[in-house]
Design a protein around this motif. Structure first.
Motif, PDB file in Angstrom:
ATOM      1  N   TRP A   1       0.862  -1.195  -0.065  1.00 23.73           N
ATOM      2  CA  TRP A   1       0.071   0.018  -0.090  1.00 23.73           C
ATOM      3  C   TRP A   1       0.993   1.304  -0.185  1.00 23.73           C
ATOM      4  O   TRP A   1       1.294   1.668   1.104  1.00 23.73           O
ATOM      5  CB  TRP A   1      -0.656   0.073   1.227  1.00 23.73           C
ATOM      6  CG  TRP A   1      -1.960   0.719   1.316  1.00 23.73           C
ATOM      7  CD1 TRP A   1      -2.953   0.889   0.109  1.00 23.73           C
ATOM      8  CD2 TRP A   1      -2.753   1.595   2.083  1.00 23.73           C
ATOM      9  NE1 TRP A   1      -3.798   1.609   0.354  1.00 23.73           N
ATOM     10  CE2 TRP A   1      -3.762   2.386   1.573  1.00 23.73           C
ATOM     11  CE3 TRP A   1      -2.055   2.131   3.310  1.00 23.73           C
ATOM     12  CZ2 TRP A   1      -4.492   3.237   2.356  1.00 23.73           C
ATOM     13  CZ3 TRP A   1      -3.017   2.991   3.901  1.00 23.73           C
ATOM     14  CH2 TRP A   1      -4.001   3.567   3.494  1.00 23.73           C
ATOM     15  N   GLY A   2       1.292   1.742  -0.950  1.00 24.89           N
ATOM     16  CA  GLY A   2       2.208   2.873  -1.299  1.00 24.89           C
ATOM     17  C   GLY A   2       3.118   2.282  -2.031  1.00 24.89           C
ATOM     18  O   GLY A   2       3.119   1.151  -2.674  1.00 24.89           O
ATOM     19  N   PRO A   3       4.452   2.997  -1.980  1.00 24.39           N
ATOM     20  CA  PRO A   3       4.687   4.251  -1.616  1.00 24.39           C
ATOM     21  C   PRO A   3       3.728   5.504  -2.443  1.00 24.39           C
ATOM     22  O   PRO A   3       3.667   6.605  -1.939  1.00 24.39           O
ATOM     23  CB  PRO A   3       6.067   4.374  -1.715  1.00 24.39           C
ATOM     24  CG  PRO A   3       6.596   3.553  -2.781  1.00 24.39           C
ATOM     25  CD  PRO A   3       5.473   2.503  -2.732  1.00 24.39           C
ATOM     26  N   LEU A   4       3.769   5.394  -3.643  1.00 23.29           N
ATOM     27  CA  LEU A   4       3.307   6.209  -4.510  1.00 23.29           C
ATOM     28  C   LEU A   4       1.542   5.790  -4.925  1.00 23.29           C
ATOM     29  O   LEU A   4       1.160   5.202  -5.765  1.00 23.29           O
ATOM     30  CB  LEU A   4       3.882   6.409  -5.786  1.00 23.29           C
ATOM     31  CG  LEU A   4       5.175   6.648  -5.703  1.00 23.29           C
ATOM     32  CD1 LEU A   4       6.064   6.641  -6.978  1.00 23.29           C
ATOM     33  CD2 LEU A   4       5.295   8.035  -5.032  1.00 23.29           C
ATOM     34  N   HIS A   5       0.850   6.002  -3.717  1.00 22.87           N
ATOM     35  CA  HIS A   5      -0.682   5.619  -3.625  1.00 22.87           C
ATOM     36  C   HIS A   5      -1.372   6.687  -3.207  1.00 22.87           C
ATOM     37  O   HIS A   5      -0.996   7.633  -2.444  1.00 22.87           O
ATOM     38  CB  HIS A   5      -0.676   4.490  -2.594  1.00 22.87           C
ATOM     39  CG  HIS A   5      -1.928   3.904  -2.557  1.00 22.87           C
ATOM     40  ND1 HIS A   5      -3.120   4.430  -1.949  1.00 22.87           N
ATOM     41  CD2 HIS A   5      -2.209   2.693  -3.058  1.00 22.87           C
ATOM     42  CE1 HIS A   5      -4.082   3.596  -2.350  1.00 22.87           C
ATOM     43  NE2 HIS A   5      -3.579   2.442  -2.707  1.00 22.87           N
ATOM     44  N   PRO A   6      -2.706   7.022  -3.989  1.00 20.94           N
ATOM     45  CA  PRO A   6      -3.441   8.195  -3.511  1.00 20.94           C
ATOM     46  C   PRO A   6      -3.867   8.174  -2.103  1.00 20.94           C
ATOM     47  O   PRO A   6      -4.324   9.033  -1.734  1.00 20.94           O
ATOM     48  CB  PRO A   6      -4.577   8.006  -4.534  1.00 20.94           C
ATOM     49  CG  PRO A   6      -4.599   6.824  -5.186  1.00 20.94           C
ATOM     50  CD  PRO A   6      -3.146   6.214  -5.024  1.00 20.94           C
ATOM     51  N   GLY A   7      -3.775   7.063  -1.354  1.00 24.35           N
ATOM     52  CA  GLY A   7      -4.629   7.047  -0.027  1.00 24.35           C
ATOM     53  C   GLY A   7      -3.372   7.271   0.821  1.00 24.35           C
ATOM     54  O   GLY A   7      -3.976   7.334   2.046  1.00 24.35           O
ATOM     55  N   THR A   8      -2.211   7.433   0.731  1.00 25.15           N
ATOM     56  CA  THR A   8      -1.226   7.269   1.965  1.00 25.15           C
ATOM     57  C   THR A   8      -0.774   8.380   2.275  1.00 25.15           C
ATOM     58  O   THR A   8       0.281   8.568   2.972  1.00 25.15           O
ATOM     59  CB  THR A   8      -0.260   6.153   1.380  1.00 25.15           C
ATOM     60  OG1 THR A   8       0.538   6.503   0.367  1.00 25.15           O
ATOM     61  CG2 THR A   8      -0.545   4.817   1.260  1.00 25.15           C
ATOM     62  N   HIS A   9      -1.379   9.554   1.915  1.00 20.99           N
ATOM     63  CA  HIS A   9      -0.917  10.768   2.311  1.00 20.99           C
ATOM     64  C   HIS A   9       0.583  11.256   2.012  1.00 20.99           C
ATOM     65  O   HIS A   9       1.418  11.602   2.957  1.00 20.99           O
ATOM     66  CB  HIS A   9      -1.078  11.143   3.845  1.00 20.99           C
ATOM     67  CG  HIS A   9      -2.414  10.924   4.275  1.00 20.99           C
ATOM     68  ND1 HIS A   9      -2.916  11.942   5.005  1.00 20.99           N
ATOM     69  CD2 HIS A   9      -3.333  10.065   3.894  1.00 20.99           C
ATOM     70  CE1 HIS A   9      -4.353  11.707   5.399  1.00 20.99           C
ATOM     71  NE2 HIS A   9      -4.558  10.694   4.661  1.00 20.99           N
ATOM     72  N   GLY A  10       0.813  11.123   0.756  1.00 16.72           N
ATOM     73  CA  GLY A  10       2.177  11.325   0.288  1.00 16.72           C
ATOM     74  C   GLY A  10       2.995   9.951   0.061  1.00 16.72           C
ATOM     75  O   GLY A  10       2.467   9.186  -0.804  1.00 16.72           O
ATOM     76  N   THR A  11       4.114   9.890   0.521  1.00 18.06           N
ATOM     77  CA  THR A  11       4.848   8.519   0.021  1.00 18.06           C
ATOM     78  C   THR A  11       5.009   7.578   1.042  1.00 18.06           C
ATOM     79  O   THR A  11       6.220   7.258   1.363  1.00 18.06           O
ATOM     80  CB  THR A  11       6.294   8.986  -0.567  1.00 18.06           C
ATOM     81  OG1 THR A  11       7.002   9.756   0.392  1.00 18.06           O
ATOM     82  CG2 THR A  11       6.130   9.903  -1.767  1.00 18.06           C
ATOM     83  N   MET A  12       4.271   7.343   1.963  1.00 14.59           N
ATOM     84  CA  MET A  12       4.328   6.345   3.007  1.00 14.59           C
ATOM     85  C   MET A  12       4.275   5.114   2.289  1.00 14.59           C
ATOM     86  O   MET A  12       3.432   4.867   1.435  1.00 14.59           O
ATOM     87  CB  MET A  12       3.282   6.763   4.164  1.00 14.59           C
ATOM     88  CG  MET A  12       3.928   7.359   5.161  1.00 14.59           C
ATOM     89  SD  MET A  12       2.692   7.736   6.281  1.00 14.59           S
ATOM     90  CE  MET A  12       2.913   9.312   6.252  1.00 14.59           C
TER      91      MET A  12
END
Lengths: 586, 177, 337
Positions: free
Chosen positions: A203-214
């Motif tokens: 889930w991430g790091p470049l994912h719309p739901g993770t508030h940035g790059t988590m």
């Protein structure tokens, strides 16, 4: 915040003969000689003396000393609000872990390993926190250069594709520090989690739901998460290293870019720490201006949380409504500081400009209007059944978690811990204004939502009071303490006064030496306690500047709380913790 | 005939121009924010600036997007993943480097920061600022539209093949090819 | 013989008209939704491309169609392409049983403005509704992506639960009308002078829930929850291959189900003759678009349910209510005659 009182220190001294106590005006610490005893002392402090609120752990590097590293814990007693630091000298791989006593230390120790290469006995997974596995260096050691070690040829593709021009379009060094490839990244991922469930979801790091790059790794059984790890460092820019290489005043704009949603609050925490260290008095007007802008920024930041939090849960329109108000606040900030987001409005010793003409009227109108807008947000969400279903009893954080993981800000207050630096250690003009601290009940997502909504209301109240006070002040009241040798005089004086010009020139070029000493000072950010620990050796730049990041510690509780919840809950929980990557990674 | 009807900007004579009209008026950026600039990018999409007016909506999946707005500092660790996102986007695609950090490392000349995203991704438009205001971003997008109109269809693949011939293998592995 | 040719020609023309109108309408609904959402959110929506942004769907379509076709690594190629068809075809086929207006006469032949006047039209709607789920399922499975896979599983669970409720909700209307033919249902309402929404408000609300769920609109858009699953089942589709999915699911499906709902509950084309010969058609479109407006309004206002809550909601609350409603209706009809 009062530091530990002499009675407390005496009691501790009585229990442990071997420790020495070092008292400075803004810093009180215990010096522990024996590294093996640190576990006992921490246990004693936690259980007997009630210093159970874990605030920070960090390391300082002294290459020339006998024991190279200095580890430092900062603890708080949540009942009397006393603060205490514990120092311990050690060589690398000598310090026993404090993970068992304070689970929040787990991530802090990982970070210490990553940055300094120190190891911890009993810490089963000392992994790279910010850099990738196989990274060869330990960046925060004093012998590592700020720019890193160039070892890879990386030309600009634009130049390669569009042809070289003369003079060159780019002025850059073709050699670059090592950029990892996918193999390195995959190795980092594999080292974090051993698959137990049906599938591991990145889930991430470049994912719309993770508030940035988590970057979250979810081990899923159906939709239920049975194991989580968080990989940070996708925005690790080396802030602490930068600070060691810059003059004090030069670091100020960098604080804006840490928690980029609450620039003014960050600046306030930072300038405050430097002012305490250099003993600079701040004029009353500057204090009010600072408070007003910090509170506007808090509303601004909470609005973004509201918008993105609602967006994450599918309410698309709340996002736009929140941004509509944000624009107005940004206009007020832009009108005064000249910049919207990363404003750099504050200065050591005061603020950069006097209030722009008309600011107070605009702010007044905004606040008046904002109350009705707040009602609108409440109307959209607070009683909405779907919203309740998604947030109630989801992601419960207990008080014990708050203490042990070092959670601060609305996350702590949502769980019923009334820990607010603005009240217990008033800075700027917070002792002159009247406001309440909202606290939650059970600490679920809904409680944190309500706490933040109420905080916006309280912030608006504070802004109102500041406007009132500022209106009463005479026009030519000073807004910066330009008499102090370490304060850069504002531009209007620099252009008109020879003495000020010379002073400004001197400080800007050479910096001003700040007296020796240590300080830990913190401010209440929209996300929690943002602390700055500065170790000064009397130069114009800090020997070590540690940023106690609130998002970093707030996020550390995530893997524990999300256990056995679904991905949808993870979204809600992450939204309610509201971390900002710029600050977790620094 | 071309010029007489072309006044409105939507009746065109050649297929190329028609395609370029379609492409520049439906530029969908990927929803990826890296740092501070991402906030201004969100503001550009929100009420006051509203880039939906220009026909731009954010798509979360790179497969469905046309423009990669690199909004924020690219650190070394995220570089290969950003490159992966870029590779997942179908042609024709464009890249906008938003802000000082993405363009050249900005105020972070440190051990962990990539000094310019153009070292891993070919960039079409650079937008200065730290962060650029939403107006700045919209100006950049309009510049991109102008570039598409003037250059017709960009073909990076071909140029990239040429470029790869001259490079050593270890360099190629470094940029994730 | 002449009759057969005439019928064939009429049917061909009907199919062409329905195809053209629905596909064109589907494309323009994207424009409508963007405008609508814009005005709801204190912004403007598309304005630059053409007057009022009216050429926006054309530009979008042109761009989507000329994107490079990409096939991600590890996909099941046959299913990957089949999924697109499985999503689009049932959505279009739903329009086969939509009566666009009252029957009229051309050259002495009575013509009904419907492609296939089936006597089991409502059953056919259920069937096509369930078929559409396969598109999502195949897409999720074939994409070889975890996000797509989870999204499609969620959609499967959703369809299984809400199809049942939809069936029971519509059954009570069928009981009242005594027929599954859409013309009979509308005529029954016109004859009795009362729209069935008056008799069956509960059934209508249930139908609305199912409509939202089947078409993947908020609050039931769990299969593509952006913050969780990026874009859900269609995450690996690019270009027009992607464009088909929202067109089919978000627009055509919604439009068809809204049309069916207006037939079932709002008397189809019934309404005062104030627009001359076309008043039936205008009333029908007005009702359909009114419902569509409501769906969009809900979509842009509410938050989204969790996957497990959605299914729980269907089985625990909606299904019992619909059964009680059905039994009540049955008793009502039995005793009232």
């Amino acid at each position: 915040m009062p530091w530990a009182s002499s009675q407390t220190l005496d009691r501790i001294k009585h229990a442990f003969r071997k420790i020495t106590i070092d008292t400075q005006p803004n810093f009180v610490c215990l010096n522990v000689e024996d590294t093996q005893e640190i576990t006992n002392i921490l246990k004693h402090l936690k259980d007997i003396e009630d210093f159970r609120y874990f605030i920070d752990f960090h390391v300082i590097d002294f290459p020339k000393e006998k024991d190279r590293f200095l580890g430092q814990y900062i603890l708080v007693n949540p009942y009397t609000f006393e603060r205490l630091a514990v120092k311990v000298w050690f060589k690398s791989n000598k310090l026993p872990t404090a993970k068992e006593i304070f689970p929040g230390a787990k991530w802090a120790e990982r970070e210490a390993y990553d940055m300094f290469g120190v190891e911890f006995e009993g810490h089963e997974d000392v992994k790279r926190m910010f850099m990738w596995e196989d990274y060869k260096y330990f960046p925060l050691r004093k012998d590592f250069p700020l720019g890193g070690i160039p070892e890879q040829k990386l030309p600009s593709l634009t130049e390669v594709l569009e042809g070289n021009t003369f003079p060159p379009s780019h002025d850059y060094d073709i050699m670059h520090t090592y950029v990892p490839n996918m193999k390195d990244i995959e190795k980092t991922e594999k080292s974090r989690i051993t698959k137990k469930g049906q599938l591991v979801l990145n889930w991430g790091p470049l994912h719309p739901g993770t508030h940035g790059t988590m970057w979250f790794l979810f081990d899923l059984e159906g939709e239920h998460i049975i194991q989580t790890d968080v990989i940070l460092g996708q925005l690790h820019r080396g802030m602490e290293k930068i600070a060691e290489n810059l003059h004090y005043f030069q670091f100020l704009p960098y604080t804006d870019r840490m928690d980029y949603l609450s620039a003014v609050c960050n600046e306030l925490s930072y300038v405050q720490a430097v002012e305490k260290l250099a003993n600079i008095e701040v004029p009353l007007k500057a204090r009010y201006i600072r408070t007003m802008f910090a509170e506007l920024q808090r509303i601004n930041s909470h609005l973004l949380w509201l918008g993105t939090g609602a967006l994450d849960l599918g309410a698309l329109t709340v996002f736009l409504y929140a941004f509509r108000e944000r624009e107005k606040i940004m206009d007020i900030i832009e009108g005064n500081a000249g910049f919207r987001l990363t404003s750099a409005f504050l200065r050591i010793g005061g603020v950069h400009y006097d209030l722009a003409k008309g600011t107070l009227e605009v702010a007044k109108y905004f606040v008046k209007d904002f109350y009705s807008k707040l009602k609108e947000y409440h109307g959209l969400l607070t009683r909405n059944r779907i919203w309740l279903k998604r947030t109630k009893d989801v992601g419960v954080i207990t008080q014990e978690d708050v203490y042990q993981y070092g959670l601060t800000g609305p996350v702590a207050r949502g769980s019923g811990v009334a820990y607010d630096i603005r009240k217990i250690d008033p800075y700027a003009a917070y002792d002159l204004v009247d406001f309440d601290i909202p606290v939650g009940d059970i600490g679920d997502v809904y409680d944190r939502y309500l706490v933040r909504m109420e905080e916006m209301y309280q912030s608006a109240r504070i802004v109102e009071q500041c406007i009132e006070a500022l209106e009463k002040m005479p026009e030519n009241e000073p807004y910066v303490n330009k008499k102090h040798p370490a304060v850069i005089p504002p531009k209007e004086y620099v252009f008109n006064d020879l003495e000020d010009m010379v002073k400004s020139f001197r400080i800007v070029v050479h910096g001003e030496n700040i007296p020796k000493g240590e300080v830990y000072s913190s401010g209440e950010n929209p996300r929690g306690e943002l602390g700055f620990y500065i170790y000064s050796i009397g130069k114009s730049s800090p020997y070590r500047l540690r940023i106690r990041s609130c998002s970093f510690y707030n996020l550390s509780v995530f893997p524990k709380v999300i256990y056995k919840h679904t991905i949808s809950d993870a979204v809600a929980l992450l939204g309610s913790i509201d971390p900002v990557v710029g600050e977790t990674d620094r | 005939m071309a010029s007489s009807i072309n006044g409105n900007g939507f009746i065109t004579t050649t297929v190329d121009e028609l395609l370029s009209w379609g492409r520049r008026n439906a530029l969908w950026p990927v929803t990826i924010g890296l740092a501070c600039c991402a906030i201004e990018m969100m503001h550009a999409a929100a009420s006051r600036f509203d880039i939906d007016r220009l026909g731009m909506i954010f798509r979360a999946s790179p497969r469905q997007a046309d423009v990669l707005i690199v909004a924020g500092t690219v650190v070394n660790k995220v570089a290969p993943m950003l490159k992966l996102i870029w590779d997942q986007m179908p042609e024709p695609k464009w890249c906008i480097s938003m802000g000082g950090c993405a363009s050249a490392g900005g105020p972070f000349p440190t051990y962990s920061t990539l000094q310019g995203v153009d070292r891993i991704i070919p960039v079409d438009v650079y937008i200065p600022g730290c962060p650029p205001t939403p107006q700045g971003l919209i100006y950049g997008l309009l510049e991109l539209q102008r570039k598409i109109r003037e250059k017709k269809v960009t073909r990076y693949e071909k140029a990239f093949e040429e470029f790869k011939k001259d490079l050593s293998p270890e360099l190629l592995s470094g940029i994730g090819v | 013989m002449n009759d057969i040719i005439f019928t064939a020609v009429v049917i061909a023309i009907k199919i062409l008209i329905v195809l053209a109108v629905t596909l064109g309408l589907g494309a323009y609904l994207t424009w409508y939704e963007r405008k609508f959402a814009g005005h709801l959110q204190a912004r403007r929506g598309p304005t630059v491309v053409g007057p009022f942004g009216l050429l926006q769907p054309l530009a979008d379509g042109l761009k989507l169609m000329t994107k490079a076709p990409i096939l991600p690594r590890g996909v099941d190629t046959k299913l990957y392409y089949m999924a697109i068809m499985m999503a689009l075809v049932p959505a279009i086929m739903l329009f086969a049983v939509v009566p666009f207006g009252p029957s009229f006469k051309i050259m002495g032949h009575e013509i009904k403005p419907i492609v296939a006047n089936l006597n089991i039209a409502i059953l056919y709607v259920f069937a096509m509704g369930s078929m559409a789920a396969y598109g999502t399922l195949f897409a999720g499975w074939a994409s070889n992506s975890k996000y797509a896979f989870i999204g499609s599983l969620r959609k499967a669970a959703l369809i299984v639960s809400y199809e049942v409720v939809l069936g029971f909700a519509a059954l009570s209307v069928i009981l009242l009308a005594g027929s599954m033919n859409v013309f009979d249902i509308v005529n029954a309402q016109i004859k009795s002078g009362v729209w069935y929404i008056v008799y069956q408000p509960i059934s209508f609300i249930l139908f609305l829930f199912c409509l939202l769920a089947e078409s993947g609109r908020v609050p039931f858009d769990i299969q593509e929850a952006e913050a969780e699953l990026v874009t859900g089942y269609n995450v690996e589709y690019g270009g027009m291959k992607f464009g088909i999915f929202p067109l089919a699911e978000w627009y055509l499906n919604v439009l068809a189900l809204c049309a069916i709902a207006s037939v079932l509950y709002f008397g189809g084309w019934a309404g005062p003759h104030i627009f001359g010969p076309f008043s039936g058609f205008i009333w029908f479109l007005a009702k359909t678009f009114g419902l569509l407006f409501f769906v969009l309004w809900v979509h842009w206002t509410l938050p989204r349910y969790q996957a497990k809550d959605v299914v729980e909601f269907a089985w625990k609350y909606l299904l019992p209510i619909s059964i009680i409603n059905l039994v009540g209706t049955a008793f009502f009809i039995y005793f009232k005659g």
